[in-house]
Design a protein around this motif. Structure first.
Motif, mmCIF file in Angstrom:
data_model
loop_
_atom_site.group_PDB
_atom_site.id
_atom_site.type_symbol
_atom_site.label_atom_id
_atom_site.label_comp_id
_atom_site.label_asym_id
_atom_site.label_seq_id
_atom_site.Cartn_x
_atom_site.Cartn_y
_atom_site.Cartn_z
ATOM 1 N N ALA A 1 8.062 3.248 -21.574
ATOM 2 C CA ALA A 1 8.279 4.382 -20.673
ATOM 3 C C ALA A 1 7.574 5.634 -21.192
ATOM 4 C CB ALA A 1 9.778 4.649 -20.512
ATOM 5 N N PHE A 2 7.587 5.823 -22.501
ATOM 6 C CA PHE A 2 6.868 6.943 -23.117
ATOM 7 C C PHE A 2 5.376 6.869 -22.787
ATOM 8 C CE2 PHE A 2 4.158 8.117 -26.744
ATOM 9 C CZ PHE A 2 4.410 9.478 -26.826
ATOM 10 N N GLY A 3 4.789 5.678 -22.932
ATOM 11 C CA GLY A 3 3.374 5.507 -22.637
ATOM 12 C C GLY A 3 3.044 5.751 -21.175
ATOM 13 N N LEU A 4 3.917 5.289 -20.286
ATOM 14 C CA LEU A 4 3.697 5.508 -18.854
ATOM 15 C C LEU A 4 3.794 6.992 -18.509
ATOM 16 C CD1 LEU A 4 5.761 2.533 -17.372
ATOM 17 C CD2 LEU A 4 3.281 2.810 -17.282
ATOM 18 N N GLY A 5 4.740 7.682 -19.132
ATOM 19 C CA GLY A 5 4.875 9.114 -18.876
ATOM 20 C C GLY A 5 3.687 9.897 -19.390
ATOM 21 N N LEU A 6 3.199 9.505 -20.562
ATOM 22 C CA LEU A 6 2.099 10.239 -21.193
ATOM 23 C C LEU A 6 0.754 9.954 -20.534
ATOM 24 C CD1 LEU A 6 1.437 12.149 -23.558
ATOM 25 C CD2 LEU A 6 1.043 10.117 -24.967
ATOM 26 N N PHE A 7 0.504 8.678 -20.207
ATOM 27 C CA PHE A 7 -0.810 8.296 -19.699
ATOM 28 C C PHE A 7 -0.817 7.890 -18.227
ATOM 29 C CE2 PHE A 7 -0.737 7.082 -24.262
ATOM 30 C CZ PHE A 7 -1.684 7.976 -24.728
ATOM 31 N N LYS B 1 0.820 -1.204 0.000
ATOM 32 C CA LYS B 1 0.000 0.000 0.000
ATOM 33 C C LYS B 1 0.858 1.259 0.000
ATOM 34 C CE LYS B 1 -4.263 -1.741 2.109
ATOM 35 N NZ LYS B 1 -5.215 -1.625 3.257
ATOM 36 N N SER B 2 2.005 1.177 0.668
ATOM 37 C CA SER B 2 2.863 2.355 0.761
ATOM 38 C C SER B 2 3.545 2.675 -0.559
ATOM 39 C CB SER B 2 3.913 2.161 1.862
ATOM 40 O OG SER B 2 4.799 1.112 1.549
ATOM 41 N N ILE B 3 3.810 1.638 -1.380
ATOM 42 C CA ILE B 3 4.498 1.909 -2.645
ATOM 43 C C ILE B 3 3.528 2.120 -3.811
ATOM 44 C CG2 ILE B 3 6.493 0.557 -1.922
ATOM 45 C CD1 ILE B 3 5.628 -1.576 -3.979
ATOM 46 N N LYS B 4 2.208 1.927 -3.583
ATOM 47 C CA LYS B 4 1.241 2.067 -4.671
ATOM 48 C C LYS B 4 1.312 3.438 -5.345
ATOM 49 C CE LYS B 4 -3.659 1.449 -5.775
ATOM 50 N NZ LYS B 4 -5.010 1.112 -5.237
ATOM 51 N N PRO B 5 1.426 4.555 -4.593
ATOM 52 C CA PRO B 5 1.514 5.859 -5.257
ATOM 53 C C PRO B 5 2.804 6.028 -6.075
ATOM 54 C CG PRO B 5 0.945 6.102 -2.921
ATOM 55 C CD PRO B 5 1.390 4.685 -3.128
ATOM 56 N N LEU B 6 3.773 5.160 -5.828
ATOM 57 C CA LEU B 6 5.069 5.279 -6.494
ATOM 58 C C LEU B 6 5.228 4.290 -7.637
ATOM 59 C CD1 LEU B 6 7.236 5.376 -3.237
ATOM 60 C CD2 LEU B 6 6.455 7.358 -4.564
ATOM 61 N N LEU B 7 4.197 3.487 -7.906
ATOM 62 C CA LEU B 7 4.344 2.359 -8.824
ATOM 63 C C LEU B 7 4.755 2.778 -10.226
ATOM 64 C CD1 LEU B 7 4.171 -0.683 -9.040
ATOM 65 C CD2 LEU B 7 1.738 -0.465 -9.621
ATOM 66 N N VAL B 8 4.048 3.764 -10.806
ATOM 67 C CA VAL B 8 4.378 4.216 -12.161
ATOM 68 C C VAL B 8 5.783 4.803 -12.199
ATOM 69 C CG1 VAL B 8 3.805 5.861 -13.991
ATOM 70 C CG2 VAL B 8 1.986 4.588 -12.852
ATOM 71 N N LEU B 9 6.101 5.616 -11.188
ATOM 72 C CA LEU B 9 7.442 6.203 -11.125
ATOM 73 C C LEU B 9 8.510 5.122 -11.019
ATOM 74 C CD1 LEU B 9 6.841 9.147 -8.625
ATOM 75 C CD2 LEU B 9 7.214 9.328 -11.086
ATOM 76 N N ALA B 10 8.245 4.098 -10.210
ATOM 77 C CA ALA B 10 9.215 3.020 -10.016
ATOM 78 C C ALA B 10 9.433 2.237 -11.308
ATOM 79 C CB ALA B 10 8.744 2.088 -8.904
ATOM 80 N N ILE B 11 8.357 2.004 -12.063
ATOM 81 C CA ILE B 11 8.485 1.270 -13.330
ATOM 82 C C ILE B 11 9.289 2.089 -14.335
ATOM 83 C CG2 ILE B 11 7.242 0.294 -15.296
ATOM 84 C CD1 ILE B 11 4.947 -0.361 -13.374
ATOM 85 N N ILE B 12 9.004 3.398 -14.410
ATOM 86 C CA ILE B 12 9.773 4.265 -15.311
ATOM 87 C C ILE B 12 11.243 4.267 -14.911
ATOM 88 C CG2 ILE B 12 10.140 6.652 -16.072
ATOM 89 C CD1 ILE B 12 7.139 7.094 -15.832
ATOM 90 N N ALA B 13 11.499 4.381 -13.604
ATOM 91 C CA ALA B 13 12.883 4.364 -13.117
ATOM 92 C C ALA B 13 13.570 3.050 -13.474
ATOM 93 C CB ALA B 13 12.912 4.579 -11.604
ATOM 94 N N PHE B 14 12.844 1.939 -13.309
ATOM 95 C CA PHE B 14 13.396 0.620 -13.638
ATOM 96 C C PHE B 14 13.783 0.553 -15.113
ATOM 97 C CE2 PHE B 14 12.992 -3.704 -15.182
ATOM 98 C CZ PHE B 14 13.694 -4.441 -14.241
ATOM 99 N N ILE B 15 12.878 1.010 -15.990
ATOM 100 C CA ILE B 15 13.122 0.942 -17.433
ATOM 101 C C ILE B 15 14.306 1.815 -17.841
ATOM 102 C CG2 ILE B 15 12.186 1.617 -19.690
ATOM 103 C CD1 ILE B 15 9.435 0.698 -18.694
ATOM 104 N N ILE B 16 14.321 3.042 -17.344
ATOM 105 C CA ILE B 16 15.386 3.971 -17.751
ATOM 106 C C ILE B 16 16.742 3.518 -17.228
ATOM 107 C CG2 ILE B 16 16.204 6.351 -17.628
ATOM 108 C CD1 ILE B 16 13.675 5.803 -19.383
ATOM 109 N N MET B 17 16.805 3.081 -15.977
ATOM 110 C CA MET B 17 18.084 2.625 -15.437
ATOM 111 C C MET B 17 18.476 1.261 -15.990
ATOM 112 S SD MET B 17 18.253 4.160 -11.575
ATOM 113 C CE MET B 17 20.039 3.952 -11.562
ATOM 114 N N PHE B 18 17.496 0.469 -16.390
ATOM 115 C CA PHE B 18 17.750 -0.767 -17.140
ATOM 116 C C PHE B 18 18.521 -0.419 -18.410
ATOM 117 C CE2 PHE B 18 16.935 -4.105 -20.136
ATOM 118 C CZ PHE B 18 16.642 -5.251 -19.425
ATOM 119 N N ASN B 19 18.045 0.607 -19.118
ATOM 120 C CA ASN B 19 18.711 1.064 -20.338
ATOM 121 C C ASN B 19 20.107 1.609 -20.048
ATOM 122 O OD1 ASN B 19 16.909 1.494 -23.111
ATOM 123 N ND2 ASN B 19 15.675 1.155 -21.290
ATOM 124 N N GLU B 20 20.216 2.418 -18.992
ATOM 125 C CA GLU B 20 21.524 2.992 -18.651
ATOM 126 C C GLU B 20 22.545 1.898 -18.338
ATOM 127 O OE1 GLU B 20 21.640 6.113 -15.760
ATOM 128 O OE2 GLU B 20 19.774 7.017 -16.463
#
Length: 389
Positions: A374-380, A205-224
């Motif tokens: 990541a583009f889709g998550l950022g946009l929607f 429950k505590s990480i639910k508000p951070l879920l989209v941000l966490a997925i974007i962070a995972f994808i971008i740092m995965f790429n890095e």
């Protein structure tokens, strides 16, 4: 550029920014010798990726304990201890006499990478709130600068170091001495004390508000992480450049990422965090289109565009997380940066597995698909109100 001037004029901001640089100086030096490790143990891409998996394993077993350690000894002291131990740990893989000990040493690197990274991002967020100054993006610029210094200078002098262990040892000593001198400017920072607690919430429950941000962070740092560890081999194996030119892609990637992050706070102020993330993913995708053309000119240009596109996304994600009104800043930053850093470490592993079963070109196509997500998550997925963050 205001935040860059702030960092360069005040040790309170420069000291943690230098830790960012130090981490990537170590990484940038290490990646120069991945081809050496591959030849030393006669490994294929899959075996290289499996070895790198142990770095991710070290991170995964460490993350649950980091917030508790930070709370016990403070984010400043944690950062100071972390960068010292990380500088020592990066020597172990090059000293490993066999494949098993190589894997074990990379797990140790993962442990201290996680501890240093999460502690440092929490420290930076706390200093921002304490001093009421934003410098997160520019501080991450120093991370990219560190990669440029480590890989760039290392590529120039690699022919002078017939002994890779000596090269890594010199860099480690340099990192430890400089951080010993600068750590007094942040070691006293403990962390947040007067913010909302997450004790009464379950973990999910505590990480639910951070879920989209966490997925974007995972994808971008995965790429890095994937680009840092496999850009050399892409140019070496696919583009067929000489070993001395194999680091060129990562050097340009780090340079443009550095420039982008130094400009990032200005972009964020003009566009807002959400639009900055969306536009940046578009630039990164175009970069991948150039890379997979597999010619030296286009691939290097692609790595440059990719670096610029990815540069500001992670700082913006951390900025949004840090402004969450329902969670402690240090907790939010720890969760997002921790999950993001998992991506940074598993990226090279998964890319190696894909390359082993197909090719590095297919691996980079896979990375471009992640950028589209990541583009889709950022946009929607992000609320429009974060445009004002």
């Amino acid at each position: 550029m205001k935040s860059l001037r702030l960092i360069l004029s005040n040790l309170i901001y420069f000291a943690p920014s230098w830790v960012f640089s130090s981490i990537n100086i170590l990484i940038g030096t290490w990646i120069l010798y991945i081809p050496f490790i591959k030849l030393k143990f006669v490994l294929n891409d899959g075996e290289v990726g499996f070895a790198l998996f142990f770095t991710a394993l070290g991170l995964l077993i460490t993350i649950p304990f980091i917030p508790k350690i930070n709370k016990r000894i403070g984010v400043g002291t944690s950062t100071k201890i972390g960068i010292f131990l990380l500088a020592i740990a990066f020597n172990f893989p090059l000293l490993a006499p066999n494949y098993i000990l190589l894997c074990a040493s990379l797990m140790v690197v993962g442990v201290f990478s996680a501890f240093t990274d999460v502690s440092l991002n929490a420290l930076t967020s706390n200093i921002e709130k304490r001093e009421q100054q934003n410098f997160m993006s520019a501080a991450h610029g120093f991370f990219s600068l560190g990669g440029f210094v480590g890989a760039g200078i290392g590529s120039l002098f690699i022919s002078q170091f017939s002994n890779p262990q000596l090269h890594m040892g010199i860099i480690s000593v340099f990192v430890m001495i400089t951080n010993l001198f600068l750590s007094k400017n942040y070691a006293f920072v403990v962390g947040d004390k007067k913010e909302k607690s997450t004790k009464n919430l379950s973990f999910f429950k505590s990480i639910k508000p951070l879920l989209v941000l966490a997925i974007i962070a995972f994808i971008i740092m995965f790429n890095e992480g994937a680009v840092e560890h496999w850009s050399n081999l892409f140019l070496f194996d696919i583009v067929k450049v000489s070993e001395s030119k194999a680091g060129l892609g990562f050097i340009i990637f780090s340079l443009t990422m550095t420039i982008g992050r130094f400009l990032g706070d200005g972009f964020s102020q003009q566009l807002g965090s959400r639009k900055t993330i969306v536009f940046s993913t578009i630039i990164a995708f175009v970069g991948y289109l150039f890379i997979i053309m597999s010619s030296l000119t286009f691939s290097v240009l692609g790595f440059g565009l990719l670096g610029f596109g990815l540069s500001v996304i992670i700082p913006e994600v951390y900025r949004i997380a840090g402004n969450n009104k329902d969670l402690e800043t240090s907790f939010a930053i720890s969760i997002v940066s921790g999950i993001g850093f998992v991506g940074f470490l598993v990226g090279p592993v998964i890319l190696g597995a894909i390359s082993n079963f197909s090719s590095l070109v297919v691996s980079y196509v896979f990375l471009s698909i992640l950028i589209i997500i990541a583009f889709g998550l950022g946009l929607f997925g992000l609320k429009k109100k974060v445009d004002n963050v």
